[in-house]
Every structure is written in C-alpha cells, then in structure tokens.
Design a protein around this motif. Structure first.
Motif, PDB file in Angstrom:
ATOM      1  N   ILE A  97       0.803  -1.105  -0.101  1.00 39.65           N
ATOM      2  CA  ILE A  97      -0.046  -0.002  -0.048  1.00 39.65           C
ATOM      3  C   ILE A  97       0.892   1.020  -0.024  1.00 39.65           C
ATOM      4  O   ILE A  97       1.842   1.184   0.785  1.00 39.65           O
ATOM      5  CB  ILE A  97      -1.007  -0.025   1.364  1.00 39.65           C
ATOM      6  N   ILE A  98       0.684   1.951  -0.897  1.00 39.27           N
ATOM      7  CA  ILE A  98       1.430   3.402  -1.121  1.00 39.27           C
ATOM      8  C   ILE A  98       0.547   4.516  -0.702  1.00 39.27           C
ATOM      9  O   ILE A  98      -0.448   4.727  -1.648  1.00 39.27           O
ATOM     10  CB  ILE A  98       2.118   3.240  -2.556  1.00 39.27           C
ATOM     11  N   ILE A  99       0.879   5.095  -0.039  1.00 41.42           N
ATOM     12  CA  ILE A  99      -0.047   6.214   0.705  1.00 41.42           C
ATOM     13  C   ILE A  99       0.886   7.594   0.321  1.00 41.42           C
ATOM     14  O   ILE A  99       2.125   7.803   0.895  1.00 41.42           O
ATOM     15  CB  ILE A  99      -0.137   6.270   1.964  1.00 41.42           C
ATOM     16  N   VAL A 100       0.274   8.458  -0.440  1.00 38.86           N
ATOM     17  CA  VAL A 100       0.866   9.573  -0.873  1.00 38.86           C
ATOM     18  C   VAL A 100       0.286  10.795  -0.453  1.00 38.86           C
ATOM     19  O   VAL A 100      -0.856  11.235  -0.812  1.00 38.86           O
ATOM     20  CB  VAL A 100       0.930   9.935  -2.603  1.00 38.86           C
ATOM     21  N   GLU A 101       0.982  11.437   0.485  1.00 39.39           N
ATOM     22  CA  GLU A 101       0.546  12.720   1.176  1.00 39.39           C
ATOM     23  C   GLU A 101       0.437  13.712   0.366  1.00 39.39           C
ATOM     24  O   GLU A 101       1.462  14.168  -0.422  1.00 39.39           O
ATOM     25  CB  GLU A 101       1.252  12.923   2.506  1.00 39.39           C
ATOM     26  N   ASN A 102      -0.641  14.416   0.176  1.00 43.38           N
ATOM     27  CA  ASN A 102      -0.791  15.483  -0.846  1.00 43.38           C
ATOM     28  C   ASN A 102      -0.808  17.126  -0.357  1.00 43.38           C
ATOM     29  O   ASN A 102      -1.872  17.690  -0.668  1.00 43.38           O
ATOM     30  CB  ASN A 102      -1.542  15.133  -1.817  1.00 43.38           C
ATOM     31  N   GLY A 103      -0.397  17.508   0.865  1.00 37.80           N
ATOM     32  CA  GLY A 103      -0.597  18.932   1.379  1.00 37.80           C
ATOM     33  C   GLY A 103      -1.731  18.899   2.136  1.00 37.80           C
ATOM     34  O   GLY A 103      -2.278  19.952   2.391  1.00 37.80           O
ATOM     35  N   SER A 104      -2.031  18.045   2.927  1.00 36.93           N
ATOM     36  CA  SER A 104      -3.113  17.910   4.005  1.00 36.93           C
ATOM     37  C   SER A 104      -2.878  18.826   4.812  1.00 36.93           C
ATOM     38  O   SER A 104      -1.702  19.410   5.281  1.00 36.93           O
ATOM     39  CB  SER A 104      -3.407  16.760   4.580  1.00 36.93           C
ATOM     40  N   SER A 105      -4.103  19.673   5.313  1.00 35.18           N
ATOM     41  CA  SER A 105      -3.977  20.698   6.363  1.00 35.18           C
ATOM     42  C   SER A 105      -4.468  19.929   7.605  1.00 35.18           C
ATOM     43  O   SER A 105      -4.542  20.768   8.783  1.00 35.18           O
ATOM     44  CB  SER A 105      -4.424  22.122   5.882  1.00 35.18           C
ATOM     45  N   ASP A 106      -4.954  18.961   7.476  1.00 35.44           N
ATOM     46  CA  ASP A 106      -5.609  18.413   8.826  1.00 35.44           C
ATOM     47  C   ASP A 106      -4.673  17.358   9.541  1.00 35.44           C
ATOM     48  O   ASP A 106      -3.407  17.356   8.952  1.00 35.44           O
ATOM     49  CB  ASP A 106      -6.933  17.665   8.619  1.00 35.44           C
ATOM     50  N   ASN A 107      -4.669  16.385  10.110  1.00 36.87           N
ATOM     51  CA  ASN A 107      -3.938  15.166  10.795  1.00 36.87           C
ATOM     52  C   ASN A 107      -3.833  14.135   9.989  1.00 36.87           C
ATOM     53  O   ASN A 107      -3.539  12.988  10.575  1.00 36.87           O
ATOM     54  CB  ASN A 107      -4.433  15.119  12.316  1.00 36.87           C
ATOM     55  N   SER A 108      -4.135  14.066   8.678  1.00 30.89           N
ATOM     56  CA  SER A 108      -4.227  12.928   7.981  1.00 30.89           C
ATOM     57  C   SER A 108      -2.824  12.233   7.868  1.00 30.89           C
ATOM     58  O   SER A 108      -2.691  11.024   7.987  1.00 30.89           O
ATOM     59  CB  SER A 108      -4.744  13.213   6.277  1.00 30.89           C
ATOM     60  N   PHE A 109      -1.833  13.005   7.657  1.00 24.51           N
ATOM     61  CA  PHE A 109      -0.460  12.513   7.636  1.00 24.51           C
ATOM     62  C   PHE A 109      -0.067  11.795   8.967  1.00 24.51           C
ATOM     63  O   PHE A 109       0.247  10.667   8.968  1.00 24.51           O
ATOM     64  CB  PHE A 109       0.793  13.457   7.389  1.00 24.51           C
ATOM     65  N   GLU A 110      -0.346  12.288  10.082  1.00 21.48           N
ATOM     66  CA  GLU A 110      -0.074  11.658  11.269  1.00 21.48           C
ATOM     67  C   GLU A 110      -0.929  10.517  11.488  1.00 21.48           C
ATOM     68  O   GLU A 110      -0.100   9.459  12.273  1.00 21.48           O
ATOM     69  CB  GLU A 110      -0.281  12.736  12.560  1.00 21.48           C
ATOM     70  N   LEU A 111      -2.009  10.236  11.553  1.00 26.27           N
ATOM     71  CA  LEU A 111      -2.935   9.262  11.544  1.00 26.27           C
ATOM     72  C   LEU A 111      -2.552   8.145  10.562  1.00 26.27           C
ATOM     73  O   LEU A 111      -2.338   7.084  11.265  1.00 26.27           O
ATOM     74  CB  LEU A 111      -4.473   9.677  11.139  1.00 26.27           C
ATOM     75  N   THR A 112      -2.000   8.465   9.346  1.00 24.96           N
ATOM     76  CA  THR A 112      -1.650   7.437   8.562  1.00 24.96           C
ATOM     77  C   THR A 112      -0.330   6.838   8.835  1.00 24.96           C
ATOM     78  O   THR A 112      -0.003   5.660   8.882  1.00 24.96           O
ATOM     79  CB  THR A 112      -1.587   7.907   7.109  1.00 24.96           C
ATOM     80  N   LYS A 113       0.976   7.922   9.481  1.00 25.83           N
ATOM     81  CA  LYS A 113       1.968   7.282  10.089  1.00 25.83           C
ATOM     82  C   LYS A 113       1.660   6.439  11.071  1.00 25.83           C
ATOM     83  O   LYS A 113       2.317   5.434  11.412  1.00 25.83           O
ATOM     84  CB  LYS A 113       2.833   8.536  10.228  1.00 25.83           C
TER      85      LYS A 113
END
Length: 90
Positions: free
Chosen positions: A42-58
């Motif tokens: 699964i490749i997740i590509v973070e694309n400039g989120s301003s919420d906590n999407s990246f942290e949750l995914t990490k």
C-alpha cells in the motif's frame, strides 16, 4: 503438462491523501482485509493536507508492521500524487 507460464500476481495499491482524516483509517483497514492472502503493498502519498491525515496514517503504518506500507509526500495535485505512487511501486 501445460505450456502456459504461471505468473506471480502482486498488487500495488496507491492511495492519495489530502485532508482525509475522517476516512483514511477505515480505507486502510479495508484494503488490509481485502488484500489478505495476496502479495501486496500500500503506497500512501500525502498531498498537502492541512488536517492530521499524515499523522494518523503514519501511526497506522507503525501499528501495522505486517503490511508493506509506504508513506511519502508529493507536490500538490492529484496527478502528481498518483505519479509519485506509481513511480515508487515495486
């Protein structure tokens, strides 16, 4: 004996991530279930989120070490995110 070659099937699921904090975890959990018994990443590509999407995914990636998950970032834009995901798929 058949002369048809056997192929090793594998799947690279590319998930683009932009302000999806409310849906990313159920999406990743569903992919994990649906792809059980397959060779996948699964490749997740973070694309400039301003919420906590990246942290949750990490955190999800760290909490699921049995999943071959790659978390990366890309330049802004859906096309850039998909291209980056395809470029790093194995």
């Amino acid at each position: 004996m058949s002369n048809v070659p056997s192929f090793h099937k594998s799947i690279s699921a590319v998930v683009t991530l932009h302000n999806k904090s409310s849906t990313i975890l159920p999406t990743l959990d569903k992919l994990k279930i649906d792809l059980t018994n397959l060779d996948y990443e699964i490749i997740i590509v973070e694309n400039g989120s301003s919420d906590n999407s990246f942290e949750l995914t990490k955190k999800w990636c760290l909490d699921n070490p049995d999943v071959d998950a790659h978390l990366t970032t890309s330049e802004i834009g859906l096309g850039n995110a998909f291209k980056k995901g395809i470029d790093i798929s194995t």
